[in-house]
Design a protein around this motif. Sequence first.
Motif, PDB file in Angstrom:
ATOM      1  N   ASN A   1      -0.700  20.257 -47.478  1.00  0.00           N
ATOM      2  CA  ASN A   1       0.670  20.020 -47.977  1.00  0.00           C
ATOM      3  C   ASN A   1       1.303  19.473 -47.243  1.00  0.00           C
ATOM      4  OD1 ASN A   1      -0.687  20.591 -50.680  1.00  0.00           O
ATOM      5  ND2 ASN A   1       0.475  22.394 -50.685  1.00  0.00           N
ATOM      6  N   ALA A   2       1.589  20.844 -45.970  1.00  0.00           N
ATOM      7  CA  ALA A   2       2.634  19.925 -44.979  1.00  0.00           C
ATOM      8  C   ALA A   2       2.308  18.796 -44.884  1.00  0.00           C
ATOM      9  CB  ALA A   2       2.864  21.528 -43.395  1.00  0.00           C
ATOM     10  N   VAL A   3       0.946  17.930 -44.762  1.00  0.00           N
ATOM     11  CA  VAL A   3       0.654  16.535 -43.170  1.00  0.00           C
ATOM     12  C   VAL A   3       1.933  15.895 -45.016  1.00  0.00           C
ATOM     13  CG1 VAL A   3      -0.719  15.360 -43.732  1.00  0.00           C
ATOM     14  CG2 VAL A   3      -0.270  17.352 -42.230  1.00  0.00           C
ATOM     15  N   ARG A   4       1.314  15.573 -46.003  1.00  0.00           N
ATOM     16  CA  ARG A   4       1.613  15.268 -46.967  1.00  0.00           C
ATOM     17  C   ARG A   4       3.655  14.797 -46.718  1.00  0.00           C
ATOM     18  NH1 ARG A   4      -1.626  14.201 -50.670  1.00  0.00           N
ATOM     19  NH2 ARG A   4      -3.445  15.327 -51.416  1.00  0.00           N
ATOM     20  N   TRP A   5       4.063  16.491 -46.598  1.00  0.00           N
ATOM     21  CA  TRP A   5       5.384  16.553 -46.660  1.00  0.00           C
ATOM     22  C   TRP A   5       6.050  15.766 -45.327  1.00  0.00           C
ATOM     23  CZ3 TRP A   5       8.027  19.220 -43.237  1.00  0.00           C
ATOM     24  CH2 TRP A   5       9.303  19.166 -42.886  1.00  0.00           C
ATOM     25  N   ALA A   6       5.194  15.781 -44.515  1.00  0.00           N
ATOM     26  CA  ALA A   6       5.990  15.247 -42.935  1.00  0.00           C
ATOM     27  C   ALA A   6       5.232  13.884 -43.033  1.00  0.00           C
ATOM     28  CB  ALA A   6       5.247  16.170 -41.987  1.00  0.00           C
ATOM     29  N   VAL A   7       5.095  13.059 -43.862  1.00  0.00           N
ATOM     30  CA  VAL A   7       4.520  11.775 -43.907  1.00  0.00           C
ATOM     31  C   VAL A   7       6.267  11.020 -43.872  1.00  0.00           C
ATOM     32  CG1 VAL A   7       3.910   9.390 -44.386  1.00  0.00           C
ATOM     33  CG2 VAL A   7       2.344  11.650 -44.581  1.00  0.00           C
ATOM     34  N   PRO A   8       6.767   9.953 -43.162  1.00  0.00           N
ATOM     35  CA  PRO A   8       8.070   9.608 -42.852  1.00  0.00           C
ATOM     36  C   PRO A   8       7.653   8.312 -43.857  1.00  0.00           C
ATOM     37  CG  PRO A   8       6.410   8.894 -40.787  1.00  0.00           C
ATOM     38  CD  PRO A   8       5.817   9.804 -41.766  1.00  0.00           C
ATOM     39  N   ALA A   9       8.492   7.998 -44.225  1.00  0.00           N
ATOM     40  CA  ALA A   9       8.916   7.875 -45.518  1.00  0.00           C
ATOM     41  C   ALA A   9       9.354   6.516 -45.299  1.00  0.00           C
ATOM     42  CB  ALA A   9       9.991   8.126 -46.660  1.00  0.00           C
ATOM     43  N   ASP A  10       9.889   5.930 -44.803  1.00  0.00           N
ATOM     44  CA  ASP A  10      10.339   4.779 -44.633  1.00  0.00           C
ATOM     45  C   ASP A  10      10.665   3.604 -43.648  1.00  0.00           C
ATOM     46  OD1 ASP A  10      12.312   3.134 -45.772  1.00  0.00           O
ATOM     47  OD2 ASP A  10      14.150   4.243 -45.360  1.00  0.00           O
ATOM     48  N   GLY A  11       9.118   4.158 -42.706  1.00  0.00           N
ATOM     49  CA  GLY A  11       8.776   3.497 -41.421  1.00  0.00           C
ATOM     50  C   GLY A  11       9.524   5.140 -40.555  1.00  0.00           C
ATOM     51  N   THR A  12       9.845   4.196 -38.893  1.00  0.00           N
ATOM     52  CA  THR A  12      10.478   4.922 -38.231  1.00  0.00           C
ATOM     53  C   THR A  12      11.030   3.875 -36.899  1.00  0.00           C
ATOM     54  OG1 THR A  12       8.504   4.952 -36.352  1.00  0.00           O
ATOM     55  CG2 THR A  12       8.389   6.147 -37.837  1.00  0.00           C
ATOM     56  N   ARG A  13      12.388   4.954 -36.588  1.00  0.00           N
ATOM     57  CA  ARG A  13      13.034   3.534 -36.325  1.00  0.00           C
ATOM     58  C   ARG A  13      14.151   5.396 -35.173  1.00  0.00           C
ATOM     59  NH1 ARG A  13      14.917   4.217 -40.652  1.00  0.00           N
ATOM     60  NH2 ARG A  13      16.906   5.083 -41.351  1.00  0.00           N
ATOM     61  N   LEU A  14      14.288   5.245 -34.364  1.00  0.00           N
ATOM     62  CA  LEU A  14      14.599   6.287 -32.653  1.00  0.00           C
ATOM     63  C   LEU A  14      16.354   5.630 -33.130  1.00  0.00           C
ATOM     64  CD1 LEU A  14      14.081   8.129 -31.138  1.00  0.00           C
ATOM     65  CD2 LEU A  14      15.231   6.665 -29.152  1.00  0.00           C
ATOM     66  N   PRO A  15      16.920   7.091 -33.772  1.00  0.00           N
ATOM     67  CA  PRO A  15      18.588   6.852 -34.235  1.00  0.00           C
ATOM     68  C   PRO A  15      19.483   6.041 -32.556  1.00  0.00           C
ATOM     69  CG  PRO A  15      17.704   9.050 -35.005  1.00  0.00           C
ATOM     70  CD  PRO A  15      16.296   8.342 -33.954  1.00  0.00           C
ATOM     71  N   GLY A  16      19.693   5.146 -33.130  1.00  0.00           N
ATOM     72  CA  GLY A  16      21.146   4.924 -31.751  1.00  0.00           C
ATOM     73  C   GLY A  16      22.142   4.715 -31.728  1.00  0.00           C
ATOM     74  N   VAL A  17      22.738   4.021 -31.201  1.00  0.00           N
ATOM     75  CA  VAL A  17      24.116   3.643 -31.004  1.00  0.00           C
ATOM     76  C   VAL A  17      24.762   3.454 -31.139  1.00  0.00           C
ATOM     77  CG1 VAL A  17      26.407   3.686 -29.113  1.00  0.00           C
ATOM     78  CG2 VAL A  17      24.352   6.081 -28.779  1.00  0.00           C
ATOM     79  N   THR A  18      25.563   2.881 -31.521  1.00  0.00           N
ATOM     80  CA  THR A  18      26.732   1.508 -32.788  1.00  0.00           C
ATOM     81  C   THR A  18      28.041   1.324 -32.317  1.00  0.00           C
ATOM     82  OG1 THR A  18      26.492   2.340 -34.549  1.00  0.00           O
ATOM     83  CG2 THR A  18      24.744   1.148 -34.106  1.00  0.00           C
ATOM     84  N   ASN A  19      28.138  -0.098 -32.506  1.00  0.00           N
ATOM     85  CA  ASN A  19      29.902  -0.049 -32.238  1.00  0.00           C
ATOM     86  C   ASN A  19      30.105  -0.888 -32.223  1.00  0.00           C
ATOM     87  OD1 ASN A  19      31.455  -1.962 -29.467  1.00  0.00           O
ATOM     88  ND2 ASN A  19      31.986  -0.531 -31.130  1.00  0.00           N
ATOM     89  N   PRO A  20      30.462  -1.359 -33.980  1.00  0.00           N
ATOM     90  CA  PRO A  20      30.442  -1.565 -35.580  1.00  0.00           C
ATOM     91  C   PRO A  20      31.603  -2.033 -35.132  1.00  0.00           C
ATOM     92  CG  PRO A  20      29.843   0.113 -36.055  1.00  0.00           C
ATOM     93  CD  PRO A  20      30.501   0.577 -34.644  1.00  0.00           C
ATOM     94  N   ALA A  21      31.915  -3.997 -35.109  1.00  0.00           N
ATOM     95  CA  ALA A  21      33.593  -4.262 -35.386  1.00  0.00           C
ATOM     96  C   ALA A  21      34.341  -3.987 -36.603  1.00  0.00           C
ATOM     97  CB  ALA A  21      33.350  -5.829 -35.508  1.00  0.00           C
ATOM     98  N   ARG A  22      35.456  -3.911 -36.523  1.00  0.00           N
ATOM     99  CA  ARG A  22      35.922  -3.434 -37.965  1.00  0.00           C
ATOM    100  C   ARG A  22      35.980  -4.013 -38.846  1.00  0.00           C
ATOM    101  NH1 ARG A  22      41.862  -1.049 -36.666  1.00  0.00           N
ATOM    102  NH2 ARG A  22      42.548  -0.608 -39.167  1.00  0.00           N
ATOM    103  N   GLY A  23      35.489  -3.634 -40.024  1.00  0.00           N
ATOM    104  CA  GLY A  23      35.400  -4.395 -41.542  1.00  0.00           C
ATOM    105  C   GLY A  23      33.978  -4.073 -41.757  1.00  0.00           C
ATOM    106  N   TRP A  24      33.382  -4.401 -41.004  1.00  0.00           N
ATOM    107  CA  TRP A  24      31.838  -5.062 -41.002  1.00  0.00           C
ATOM    108  C   TRP A  24      30.979  -4.419 -42.431  1.00  0.00           C
ATOM    109  CZ3 TRP A  24      27.548  -1.943 -40.972  1.00  0.00           C
ATOM    110  CH2 TRP A  24      27.669  -0.739 -41.346  1.00  0.00           C
ATOM    111  N   PHE A  25      31.232  -3.755 -42.835  1.00  0.00           N
ATOM    112  CA  PHE A  25      30.540  -3.246 -43.734  1.00  0.00           C
ATOM    113  C   PHE A  25      31.004  -4.134 -44.860  1.00  0.00           C
ATOM    114  CE2 PHE A  25      33.800  -0.237 -43.507  1.00  0.00           C
ATOM    115  CZ  PHE A  25      34.624  -0.295 -44.382  1.00  0.00           C
ATOM    116  N   ASP A  26      32.440  -4.600 -45.334  1.00  0.00           N
ATOM    117  CA  ASP A  26      33.323  -5.607 -46.031  1.00  0.00           C
ATOM    118  C   ASP A  26      33.376  -6.842 -46.058  1.00  0.00           C
ATOM    119  OD1 ASP A  26      34.714  -5.240 -48.619  1.00  0.00           O
ATOM    120  OD2 ASP A  26      36.276  -4.889 -47.241  1.00  0.00           O
ATOM    121  N   ARG A  27      32.310  -7.282 -45.841  1.00  0.00           N
ATOM    122  CA  ARG A  27      31.820  -8.621 -46.148  1.00  0.00           C
ATOM    123  C   ARG A  27      30.577  -9.319 -46.996  1.00  0.00           C
ATOM    124  NH1 ARG A  27      32.848  -8.566 -39.230  1.00  0.00           N
ATOM    125  NH2 ARG A  27      34.902  -7.954 -39.546  1.00  0.00           N
TER     126      ARG A  27
END
Lengths: 258, 258, 258, 258
Positions: free
Chosen positions: B232-258
């Motif tokens: 059960n735990a193996v099934r539960w622990a499978v990554p659902a969504d690919g894998t990526r390391l959390p990282g720092v970002t430095n987005p410009a103001r308003g980046w999400f609103d375009r």
Amino acid sequence: MSAEHTGGHVPATEETPIRVMVWNEGVHEKVDAHVAALYPDGMHGAIAEGLRGLIPGAEVRTATLDTDEDHGLTDEVLDATDVLLWWGHVAHERVSDVVVERIKRRVLSGMGLLVLHSGHFSKIFIELMGTTCSLAWRNDGEQERVWTIDPAHPIAHGVQHPIVIDQQEMYGERFDIPTPDELVFISSFSGGEVFRSGVTFRRGHGKVFYFSPGDQDYPVFHHPEIRRVLANAVRWAVPADGTRLPGVTNPARGWFDR
Amino acid sequence: MSAEHTGGHVPATEETPIRVMVWNEGVHEKVDAHVAALYPDGMHGAIAEGLRGLIPGAEVRTATLDTDEDHGLTDEVLDATDVLLWWGHVAHERVSDVVVERIKRRVLSGMGLLVLHSGHFSKIFIELMGTTCSLAWRNDGEQERVWTIDPAHPIAHGVQHPIVIDQQEMYGERFDIPTPDELVFISSFSGGEVFRSGVTFRRGHGKVFYFSPGDQDYPVFHHPEIRRVLANAVRWAVPADGTRLPGVTNPARGWFDR
Amino acid sequence: MSAEHTGGHVPATEETPIRVMVWNEGVHEKVDAHVAALYPDGMHGAIAEGLRGLIPGAEVRTATLDTDEDHGLTDEVLDATDVLLWWGHVAHERVSDVVVERIKRRVLSGMGLLVLHSGHFSKIFIELMGTTCSLAWRNDGEQERVWTIDPAHPIAHGVQHPIVIDQQEMYGERFDIPTPDELVFISSFSGGEVFRSGVTFRRGHGKVFYFSPGDQDYPVFHHPEIRRVLANAVRWAVPADGTRLPGVTNPARGWFDR
Amino acid sequence: MSAEHTGGHVPATEETPIRVMVWNEGVHEKVDAHVAALYPDGMHGAIAEGLRGLIPGAEVRTATLDTDEDHGLTDEVLDATDVLLWWGHVAHERVSDVVVERIKRRVLSGMGLLVLHSGHFSKIFIELMGTTCSLAWRNDGEQERVWTIDPAHPIAHGVQHPIVIDQQEMYGERFDIPTPDELVFISSFSGGEVFRSGVTFRRGHGKVFYFSPGDQDYPVFHHPEIRRVLANAVRWAVPADGTRLPGVTNPARGWFDR
């Protein structure tokens, strides 16, 4: 009983004052005239001033990267510290690994720890969290509003809802930390991002509070509401019960039933 | 978008099988005839057998401390691993720090990790927890009962309440871990102690499950209910969504609103 | 600012004493000679005695189902109550719905609430939890051991690990409550079951602590360690900041930025 | 074993489709031409359309306040429902208390429940939470950005970070709910407020997800990312293991050890 006691630590009691150490790497103040103008006594000086005003009787000391031995964080100093505040940014790597392990051991033994702003990338915070502690950021002088999510929490006691900070560096989600034990504050910024800006963690016997306001480019540590949060958090983080490092035990069967 | 993608990892999908690596230091089986008799194929062999039986189509591999390069945990192997199981006890210090950092990076990127029994003192678990991970113990062959606290949790799916293990090493509180994200199981022992025996933690994008049953001196990994929990735990622990390391970002103001 | 203030409540301060109301249905003591012999002043009397001894200066009152008006829980009484303790068992249904709603409103406004033992099935606890609050039980005079899981929590301050209660009714998992905010104690029993015996919940501005030891058939409320837990919990549950009921607000845009 | 089984419920399996009921009071669509124009098939119709598109094979039904018997939520209907979605606003008080108790019993037995937007003040949500569920609001057509806080959570699977909703009613903190089990999303609004907009709660055996986007005045339920969140949440909330109401048991000593 199930843990060794650490050496010379004598906890604060109702009769004894809270003993606070405000640690700041103290680099920006030396190399950047803008920061030096905002903080002529260093950010540590401003933080300490705030604590002294709001916690009568507290013994508040300060130290920086260049303070004598071990950045000012010797065993003797930490033995006499109930709560440590930590501000660092450009000099994380210059902090001695020996000192970081010493602090970690103290926190796990019960010493309170307040990690401020860019301290999210300090060695001690990353070691206690186990994650990357990465986040989004943008230094654009945006307004930050710090909203209270947990109004009955002692750290939020008497704090404005929201705290308005006219100018601050933006820190945004996703903040890669473990699920906090308590979510006290969430911030929004003019640019639209949000951030879990006040979060608590229990590690060993110690209480940890991360609070994100406080960039060196702005006078955040002169803000009376920010000072109130820090004073509340210091009171909250004091170890109630002496300090001891959690340890392994190997009790005989029935030991508790005699 | 807010994180770098790690190299060659292709996640399991509904069409592709779950890829599991069962790692065991594999020392007791070599030096202790009693353990070798209980686990002729190693504890890793018994665990892998259980998983293969309960997760049809799973690709289950095993490795030990002495497996070729890097204890069998090269980048290539971890690139092709959805969930890693970890059993260690007497050889924690012999595990390469480079490999530990590699595993940590993978977990934070999304790989599932199941830490078993004495693995509470493994380097990887301590690094991810940030605490001492100490506990009380007594190896007296006591009965352990594993009680389900969170019956709707996928790891408890179809599991007996309680699981009765005739003989086990006692692990008792206080277990020095951070507050778990989820408390799935609590065990009691004949001698009276209790233990949070099944707990989950999110670290970065990865899911971590610590499960305490499984001492080398007893045939715990042959127990059908223990095998069910691990599957059960193996099934539960499978990554659902690919894998990526959390990282720092430095987005410009308003980046999400375009 | 974002909430209405309730009428006459004046909170305890460092200068004013903690005001406690110990409520007990008070039925067993009247109809069962065994219970009357254990608790000649009622369970409420024993609990109040313990609190008075451990919290110098506290104003501790008691009331029962048959106390004058509203079971002794009028608006005037609750206005002057910082923390309410609740013991009920056979008379849950005889508690007035009006009184239950009044208590709920007070808890959401900040009043502390300690629910004891069979109070898990009280109207007020079920209303605050939203679940069935069901559990397993067996009244067989078993030894209970109350293990501290959160040693830095103020409710565990100075408490033995474990507390040993020679005879108690068994309460066992699965206890159908929401995930607690904090898990302070787990109990084991001679018969092998386990129970989350000390758990906290925040509801509105109020703190709620459920503590399971305390069956009427045994002298549990004379036990010094149980008394210590209750005194610690009373101190913990005092509202820090006055009381007010959370309410809806409809602020104008930009209201905070003036 | 520790619970009674409810009547005719047969859970969804991998072979059987997910059975969803989308419930909407359906009042605004009848009395407000603006809402009727946005939602010619009702908000329930738009939500159902989204689910059908994203969960192939799902059996998605809808009902409203005026649907035949019991607002369309008879025992027979709920027996055949894995996940119930709930939208209500002006007609909370017109929902039958009998139906609310029936839903509550089903949720505690394992049925999933998704509560949308103004459903925060529905009877069923308030009963399951135990708090006032009050909040701040302002209907000013502000931009809402829904930020993912828990990227590994199945409800956030494949969801944009942030979701941008051009116009929405503002919902702001403090939101008077119990501490969520999981915090999946936090929203910010043009006006500066923040809100815990996607939160999960376990109640009994059932999973509850509250999601705040979705005011009747805006076409939020046509937004593809909002539809993705709802589809993810439906999959997440399906009971894994049949349904049963948690119940009291009175086991004999040693019952588990035979």
